[in-house]
Design a protein around this motif. Sequence first.
Motif, PDB file in Angstrom:
ATOM      1  N   LYS A   1      38.012  71.746  -2.275  1.00  0.00           N
ATOM      2  CA  LYS A   1      39.099  70.827  -2.618  1.00  0.00           C
ATOM      3  C   LYS A   1      39.326  70.802  -4.134  1.00  0.00           C
ATOM      4  O   LYS A   1      38.490  71.260  -4.914  1.00  0.00           O
ATOM      5  N   PRO A   2      40.464  70.231  -4.569  1.00  0.00           N
ATOM      6  CA  PRO A   2      40.799  70.231  -6.004  1.00  0.00           C
ATOM      7  C   PRO A   2      39.746  69.575  -6.893  1.00  0.00           C
ATOM      8  O   PRO A   2      39.608  69.952  -8.058  1.00  0.00           O
TER       9      PRO A   2
ATOM     10  N   ILE B   1      42.898  80.092  -6.104  1.00  0.00           N
ATOM     11  CA  ILE B   1      44.051  79.521  -6.809  1.00  0.00           C
ATOM     12  C   ILE B   1      44.639  78.377  -5.991  1.00  0.00           C
ATOM     13  O   ILE B   1      44.960  77.302  -6.505  1.00  0.00           O
ATOM     14  N   LYS B   2      44.731  78.599  -4.692  1.00  0.00           N
ATOM     15  CA  LYS B   2      45.316  77.610  -3.782  1.00  0.00           C
ATOM     16  C   LYS B   2      44.490  76.331  -3.721  1.00  0.00           C
ATOM     17  O   LYS B   2      45.025  75.233  -3.587  1.00  0.00           O
ATOM     18  N   THR B   3      43.171  76.437  -3.854  1.00  0.00           N
ATOM     19  CA  THR B   3      42.318  75.244  -3.764  1.00  0.00           C
ATOM     20  C   THR B   3      42.487  74.311  -4.953  1.00  0.00           C
ATOM     21  O   THR B   3      42.213  73.114  -4.843  1.00  0.00           O
ATOM     22  N   LYS B   4      42.889  74.875  -6.107  1.00  0.00           N
ATOM     23  CA  LYS B   4      43.001  74.139  -7.372  1.00  0.00           C
ATOM     24  C   LYS B   4      41.647  73.619  -7.884  1.00  0.00           C
ATOM     25  O   LYS B   4      41.579  72.720  -8.720  1.00  0.00           O
TER      26      LYS B   4
ATOM     27  N   ASN C   1      42.496  74.574 -11.790  1.00  0.00           N
ATOM     28  CA  ASN C   1      43.739  73.880 -11.437  1.00  0.00           C
ATOM     29  C   ASN C   1      44.828  74.836 -10.951  1.00  0.00           C
ATOM     30  O   ASN C   1      46.015  74.657 -11.256  1.00  0.00           O
ATOM     31  N   GLY C   2      44.426  75.867 -10.236  1.00  0.00           N
ATOM     32  CA  GLY C   2      45.404  76.807  -9.688  1.00  0.00           C
ATOM     33  C   GLY C   2      45.864  77.870 -10.653  1.00  0.00           C
ATOM     34  O   GLY C   2      46.778  78.638 -10.345  1.00  0.00           O
ATOM     35  N   ASN C   3      45.230  77.947 -11.836  1.00  0.00           N
ATOM     36  CA  ASN C   3      45.618  78.932 -12.847  1.00  0.00           C
ATOM     37  C   ASN C   3      44.473  79.907 -13.134  1.00  0.00           C
ATOM     38  O   ASN C   3      43.310  79.488 -13.229  1.00  0.00           O
TER      39      ASN C   3
END
Length: 366
Positions: free
Chosen positions: A86-87, A108-111, A347-349
């Motif tokens: 999870k994020p 990336i999708k998980t953030k 954070n997805g980056n």
Amino acid sequence: MKIGVPIEIKNNENRVGMTPSGVFELTKRNHTVYVQKNAGFGSGFFDKDYTKAGATILDTIEEVYTAADMIVKVKEPIEKEYDLIKPHHVVFTYFHFASSEPLTKAMIKTKAACIAYETVEDHDGTLPLLIPMSEVAGRMSIQQGAKYLEKPIKGRGVLLGGVPGVPPGKVLVLGAGIVGIQAAKMAAGLGANVIIMDVNMKQLRHVCDIMPKNVITEFSNEYNIRKHIKDSDLIIGGVLLKGAKAPKLITRDMLKDMRPGTVIVDVAVDQGGCFETTKATTHEAPTYIIDDVVHYCVANMPGAVPYTSTVALTNVTLPYVIKLANEGWKQACQNSAPLNKGLNIVNGNIVYKEIAEAFNLEFSAS
């Protein structure tokens, strides 16, 4: 902080991300550690040892991920784990993103904050969390290569050390880094004739100074590689480019120049491999044959000796785990340049340039 240690569910991966001694060090600093039931069993560490050190044992991997803020693992998450991340999570493990676009896109999708052992980098350019596993894999590459040279498993039928009246085998080692040096040391110890190649003359001089006379250094280029593969019995691929895909030093067409039963061991498989014909294998099915050349490309070689590997790995990861737990990942990475180098995806980056370049994805400076 709440730290989770799940069971490694990659094929035949018996290592564990934390030993009971690590749990003790964290809990005495008032952190909470959740260990999945039987997580340490494959490495010789038992639930009662973890409980005695202060851990809470949870039955399922889902419970561990739900309870924890930071996940400490050994190998990269596999597909079954993607949705558990999870994020808010910090995931601290080997990722080797450059070898897997699906894994990269999933993280990336998980953030989540993904911190990779293999890119934590000291001020002198060394990779402190990769070194112990490179040492294990380098030594194992000769142990495994020697085994697969046996005729019943389609090798040439060569004993690396030879016997009186019969010359020893020849081992070609590509790369004079940690893996290459450890492989050369083991092969030389068995009595084999060893050629070790690299493009770094400073490193070759170092190897020349420390190795016995049956280890010969040579500059690495395609001409020299093509020359030596013709009569090598065992070829070790140990080339590493930090965080990036490994270069393909042996191409498919070169296999026809090797003698039938030659064994090639690609230790760089986690970074995509340095042989064009490399495809990741498992301890369950470790080899395949192309053009009569035996390929050993197990992606988690140290997992076969989990006690040694777990202790060697956690000796070096624990100080970073403690720092992350004490300070939080943001502050810890600001305060520690080596740890900051370990940031790969946040954070997805993508914040590690070589990973973005591997898949032509967008790079975001951290």
